[in-house]
Write a protein that holds these residues in place. Structure first.
Motif, PDB file in Angstrom:
ATOM      1  N   ASN A 162       5.061  12.523  -7.132  1.00 22.39           N
ATOM      2  CA  ASN A 162       5.552  11.148  -7.410  1.00 22.39           C
ATOM      3  C   ASN A 162       6.388  10.061  -6.681  1.00 22.39           C
ATOM      4  O   ASN A 162       6.146  10.767  -5.300  1.00 22.39           O
ATOM      5  CB  ASN A 162       7.344  11.943  -8.087  1.00 22.39           C
ATOM      6  CG  ASN A 162       6.511  13.297  -8.832  1.00 22.39           C
ATOM      7  OD1 ASN A 162       6.957  12.855  -9.699  1.00 22.39           O
ATOM      8  ND2 ASN A 162       7.075  13.990  -8.319  1.00 22.39           N
ATOM      9  N   PRO A 163       5.886   9.019  -6.610  1.00 27.84           N
ATOM     10  CA  PRO A 163       6.107   7.678  -5.880  1.00 27.84           C
ATOM     11  C   PRO A 163       7.496   7.828  -5.073  1.00 27.84           C
ATOM     12  O   PRO A 163       7.245   7.184  -3.554  1.00 27.84           O
ATOM     13  CB  PRO A 163       6.180   6.409  -6.765  1.00 27.84           C
ATOM     14  CG  PRO A 163       4.949   7.155  -8.095  1.00 27.84           C
ATOM     15  CD  PRO A 163       5.243   8.541  -8.484  1.00 27.84           C
ATOM     16  N   ASN A 164       8.551   8.527  -5.649  1.00 26.07           N
ATOM     17  CA  ASN A 164       9.525   8.476  -5.000  1.00 26.07           C
ATOM     18  C   ASN A 164       9.587   9.883  -3.687  1.00 26.07           C
ATOM     19  O   ASN A 164      10.479   9.220  -3.174  1.00 26.07           O
ATOM     20  CB  ASN A 164      10.825   8.645  -5.920  1.00 26.07           C
ATOM     21  CG  ASN A 164      11.856   8.880  -5.602  1.00 26.07           C
ATOM     22  OD1 ASN A 164      12.308   7.330  -5.529  1.00 26.07           O
ATOM     23  ND2 ASN A 164      13.327   9.318  -5.691  1.00 26.07           N
ATOM     24  N   GLU A 165       9.064   9.925  -3.892  1.00 19.89           N
ATOM     25  CA  GLU A 165       8.295  10.906  -2.270  1.00 19.89           C
ATOM     26  C   GLU A 165       7.853  10.036  -1.253  1.00 19.89           C
ATOM     27  O   GLU A 165       8.057  10.970   0.011  1.00 19.89           O
ATOM     28  CB  GLU A 165       8.183  12.398  -2.744  1.00 19.89           C
ATOM     29  CG  GLU A 165       7.684  12.773  -4.165  1.00 19.89           C
ATOM     30  CD  GLU A 165       6.459  13.838  -4.287  1.00 19.89           C
ATOM     31  OE1 GLU A 165       5.748  14.110  -3.533  1.00 19.89           O
ATOM     32  OE2 GLU A 165       6.229  14.328  -4.943  1.00 19.89           O
ATOM     33  N   ALA A 166       7.333   8.936  -1.269  1.00 14.48           N
ATOM     34  CA  ALA A 166       6.562   8.407  -0.155  1.00 14.48           C
ATOM     35  C   ALA A 166       7.603   7.901   0.145  1.00 14.48           C
ATOM     36  O   ALA A 166       8.687   6.959   0.424  1.00 14.48           O
ATOM     37  CB  ALA A 166       5.729   7.583  -0.924  1.00 14.48           C
ATOM     38  N   LYS A 167       7.510   8.132   1.593  1.00  8.05           N
ATOM     39  CA  LYS A 167       8.902   7.765   2.798  1.00  8.05           C
ATOM     40  C   LYS A 167       8.398   6.572   2.979  1.00  8.05           C
ATOM     41  O   LYS A 167       9.280   5.542   3.305  1.00  8.05           O
ATOM     42  CB  LYS A 167       8.382   8.568   3.935  1.00  8.05           C
ATOM     43  CG  LYS A 167       8.979   9.666   4.386  1.00  8.05           C
ATOM     44  CD  LYS A 167       9.070  10.997   4.987  1.00  8.05           C
ATOM     45  CE  LYS A 167       9.520  12.535   4.719  1.00  8.05           C
ATOM     46  NZ  LYS A 167       8.590  12.864   4.404  1.00  8.05           N
ATOM     47  N   ALA A 168       7.021   5.920   3.300  1.00 14.39           N
ATOM     48  CA  ALA A 168       6.337   4.369   3.343  1.00 14.39           C
ATOM     49  C   ALA A 168       5.796   4.082   2.439  1.00 14.39           C
ATOM     50  O   ALA A 168       5.060   4.604   2.262  1.00 14.39           O
ATOM     51  CB  ALA A 168       6.445   4.458   4.938  1.00 14.39           C
ATOM     52  N   ARG A 169       5.572   2.909   1.771  1.00 15.18           N
ATOM     53  CA  ARG A 169       4.107   2.343   1.698  1.00 15.18           C
ATOM     54  C   ARG A 169       3.703   1.093   1.849  1.00 15.18           C
ATOM     55  O   ARG A 169       4.835   0.131   1.733  1.00 15.18           O
ATOM     56  CB  ARG A 169       4.880   2.141  -0.376  1.00 15.18           C
ATOM     57  CG  ARG A 169       5.588   3.021  -1.070  1.00 15.18           C
ATOM     58  CD  ARG A 169       5.541   3.450  -1.822  1.00 15.18           C
ATOM     59  NE  ARG A 169       4.704   3.018  -3.358  1.00 15.18           N
ATOM     60  CZ  ARG A 169       5.140   2.730  -4.153  1.00 15.18           C
ATOM     61  NH1 ARG A 169       6.332   2.251  -5.078  1.00 15.18           N
ATOM     62  NH2 ARG A 169       4.111   2.428  -5.293  1.00 15.18           N
ATOM     63  N   PRO A 170       2.273   0.522   2.350  1.00 15.69           N
ATOM     64  CA  PRO A 170       1.595  -0.583   3.037  1.00 15.69           C
ATOM     65  C   PRO A 170       1.958  -1.704   1.883  1.00 15.69           C
ATOM     66  O   PRO A 170       2.254  -1.133   0.751  1.00 15.69           O
ATOM     67  CB  PRO A 170       0.983  -0.372   2.981  1.00 15.69           C
ATOM     68  CG  PRO A 170       0.128   1.396   2.171  1.00 15.69           C
ATOM     69  CD  PRO A 170       1.489   1.907   1.676  1.00 15.69           C
ATOM     70  N   MET A 171       3.376  -2.498   2.690  1.00 19.93           N
ATOM     71  CA  MET A 171       3.269  -3.644   1.343  1.00 19.93           C
ATOM     72  C   MET A 171       1.993  -4.893   1.812  1.00 19.93           C
ATOM     73  O   MET A 171       2.025  -5.965   1.266  1.00 19.93           O
ATOM     74  CB  MET A 171       4.444  -3.874   1.329  1.00 19.93           C
ATOM     75  CG  MET A 171       4.673  -4.983   0.626  1.00 19.93           C
ATOM     76  SD  MET A 171       4.478  -4.908  -1.755  1.00 19.93           S
ATOM     77  CE  MET A 171       4.210  -6.602  -1.856  1.00 19.93           C
ATOM     78  N   GLY A 172       2.779  -5.030   3.124  1.00 21.16           N
ATOM     79  CA  GLY A 172       2.078  -6.691   3.492  1.00 21.16           C
ATOM     80  C   GLY A 172       0.944  -6.860   4.656  1.00 21.16           C
ATOM     81  O   GLY A 172       1.367  -5.453   5.842  1.00 21.16           O
TER      82      GLY A 172
END
Lengths: 432, 140
Positions: free
Chosen positions: A397-407
């Motif tokens: 579930n995406p909510n588990e991700a501690k960080a997500r690369p964005m920029g």
């Protein structure tokens, strides 16, 4: 119990002491000018290719979006939610260790896009683009001027990414406020509108004069269409061309359960890497790209069944197709000399990470590298460049991700900067 | 034939007791079965966006865990499913995807799925009945 309290108290003391030890020298930045840039021992939690390291520039900035680095090395980060009423964070490293020791902010508008060029910093909200003159890497906030204004506000795919070319143009993405241009958005059984009226003002990239004030959307040129949602785009200076990442449509199986099952939905359609020429049409909403058939297929909302192409035969093809739903949110052609030579003129892509692969495990949540040939096309398969953002080996579930690369951004010394959308972490990737 | 009926009855009995054990003594078997059929509706129509554990997708689709939209006013919650929803904040966060109307689902399916989400993901709130959904649909 007592023992564990004593132990944690001791541990706390140790941590505090080491923190003090780390922060103490910052009080005299001038004396520390000689500090050498070096990667964090754990590379800030990232796994990187051999010989490459990363350090955490800053953390906890908020909902970070795109970022840009000024010629003096200051890092500008856009936020999607205001922090203390401000939407752009400025990170300054005064002692040369790569870690930000000054964190200020400005601009009372949230948003995604940011780009530095022509002596200006351009920043977008979801309804406008503003620019500020820059001197010695510093923004003159009071001299800000509005370049594009009065854009329609909508929430789905409403963020505006921006890019400059070297001919005085500003490119702005207009995502479609829709999944597949149905009469009722994302409603099972609702037909696709034909022709799709959304395409008149959305679902494409518009080109503006980078130096003219107060342009409305109608003053711009629809540079390319049939792009459902583009968040990552970059002007390739070597080729003199615009490239963009298209987010493919969602929910093939929930909308058309007789044509697609959950496994097929998890793999279709492609996330598309597009070479965008003036007048390009990548086919949304009528078409989606199937990387297994390597074709644009007719969307089921328009009578498609996963096998027929019809009007999609002539649509523009991606130069590379990625697995579905990975959400490519940033694109950067690397022109620096700091990282090994193989990276020069190739493309880095942030895959923010999927949600629409459920109930299957999610994908993305990493930064990819695509090698490029002199012809402006990929010269090999993509490879995983940086991973470990999410913090686990598998994300359900995406909510588990501690960080997500964005920029992504490139620093003046060739460092590669990566922002995180969850807590607002910024990494600087360097040669180790 | 008789054998099948006996086996069937036994299976129903087993399912009933397993389910009632899962939901504790206070809930009736009927309510527990309602929540289980609600799970099927959830998997078909809700899971893609709200995810298997109800945690949603940050910035896109709101979570269904411990928030007043799910636990609070049942009439408002029924209306969300019947009419869809966009542009609201949930627990101080905004979410950009629009929820489409699910008025094509039956009163029973809507009651079951709402009961399921009100009793899952750590939530504890009253069941929703088909009659409550029917009343709101009539007002639509």
């Amino acid at each position: 119990m007592k023992k564990s309290i004593i132990l944690s108290a001791l541990f706390g003391l140790l941590v505090n002491t080491s923190l003090l030890a780390n922060t103490a020298p910052k009080k005299s930045p001038k004396a520390q000018k000689s500090i050498k840039l070096k990667a964090d021992v754990d590379n800030g939690g990232l796994t990187l290719p051999k010989g490459i390291g990363a350090l955490v520039v800053a953390d906890g900035l908020g909902k970070a979006r795109h970022l840009a680095v000024a010629p003096n090395g200051d890092v500008y980060v856009r936020l999607n939610k205001l922090v203390n009423g401000k939407g752009t964070v400025v990170l300054k490293d005064t002692d040369g260790d790569g870690k930000a020791d000054q964190n200020t902010s400005f601009g009372n508008f949230l948003g995604t896009g940011i780009v530095i060029g022509n002596g200006y910093l351009y920043a977008s909200s979801d309804t406008s683009v503003v620019r500020y003159p820059m001197k010695d890497g510093k923004v003159d906030e009071a001299a800000g001027e509005t370049i594009v204004t009065g854009l329609e506000h909508y929430s789905e795919h409403g963020s505006k990414s921006i890019e400059l070319d070297d001919k005085g143009h500003l490119y702005v993405t207009f995502g479609a406020p829709s999944n597949a241009c149905q009469e009722k958005n994302r409603q099972k059984g609702s037909k696709g509108m034909d022709p799709c009226p959304i395409l008149e003002w959305h679902g494409g990239i518009w080109q503006f004069d980078a130096n003219k004030k107060n342009q409305k959307q109608a003053d711009g040129v629809r540079y390319a269409t049939g792009l459902r949602n583009v968040v990552g785009l970059d002007w390739n200076k070597q080729q003199g061309e615009l490239y963009a990442m298209q987010h493919g449509r969602d929910q093939l199986n929930t909308m058309f359960s007789t044509l697609y099952n959950a496994e097929q939905n998890a793999e279709l359609p492609s996330e598309e890497f597009c070479l965008v020429k003036k007048g390009s049409d990548f086919g949304w909403p009528y078409c989606y790209h199937d990387r297994f058939q390597n074709k644009k297929m007719l969307a089921p909302e328009y009578g498609g069944d996963g096998k027929i192409q019809e009007r999609c035969e002539g649509k523009d093809q991606p130069i590379m197709a990625f697995p579905a739903h990975w959400a490519p949110n940033a694109l950067l052609f690397y022109t620096g000399n700091l990282l090994p030579a193989k990276y020069k003129n190739g493309a880095f892509i942030c895959f923010h990470g999927s949600w629409n692969r459920a109930p299957l495990k999610q994908g993305g949540y990493f930064v990819a590298f695509v090698p490029f040939g002199k012809n402006g096309k990929p010269s090999g398969e993509y490879e995983v460049f940086a991973e470990g953002f999410a913090g686990g080996s598998e994300i359900k579930n995406p909510n588990e991700a501690k960080a997500r690369p964005m920029g992504l951004a490139q620093g003046p010394d060739g460092s590669l900067y990566i922002s995180d959308s969850v807590k607002g972490k910024v990494w600087r990737v360097i040669k180790n | 034939m008789f054998k099948y009926i006996v086996t069937g009855l036994l299976l129903v009995g087993m399912l009933g007791s397993a389910v009632s054990a899962r939901y504790g003594q206070k809930n009736t078997i009927h309510k527990a079965i309602q929540a289980d059929s609600g799970q099927l509706v959830y998997e078909n129509y809700c899971l893609a966006c709200h995810q298997e554990d109800g945690s949603g997708v940050p910035n896109l689709n709101p979570p269904l865990i411990q928030n007043e939209w799910v636990l609070g006013d049942s009439v408002r919650l029924i209306k969300v499913v019947l009419n869809g929803l966009k542009g609201v904040e949930v627990a101080g966060e905004s979410y950009s995807n629009e929820m489409p109307s699910h008025d094509f689902l039956s009163d029973k399916d809507i009651a079951n799925v709402l009961t399921y989400i009100r009793k899952s993901f750590g939530n504890k709130a009253n069941a929703i009945t088909p009659a409550m959904v029917k009343m709101q649909r009539a007002k639509k």
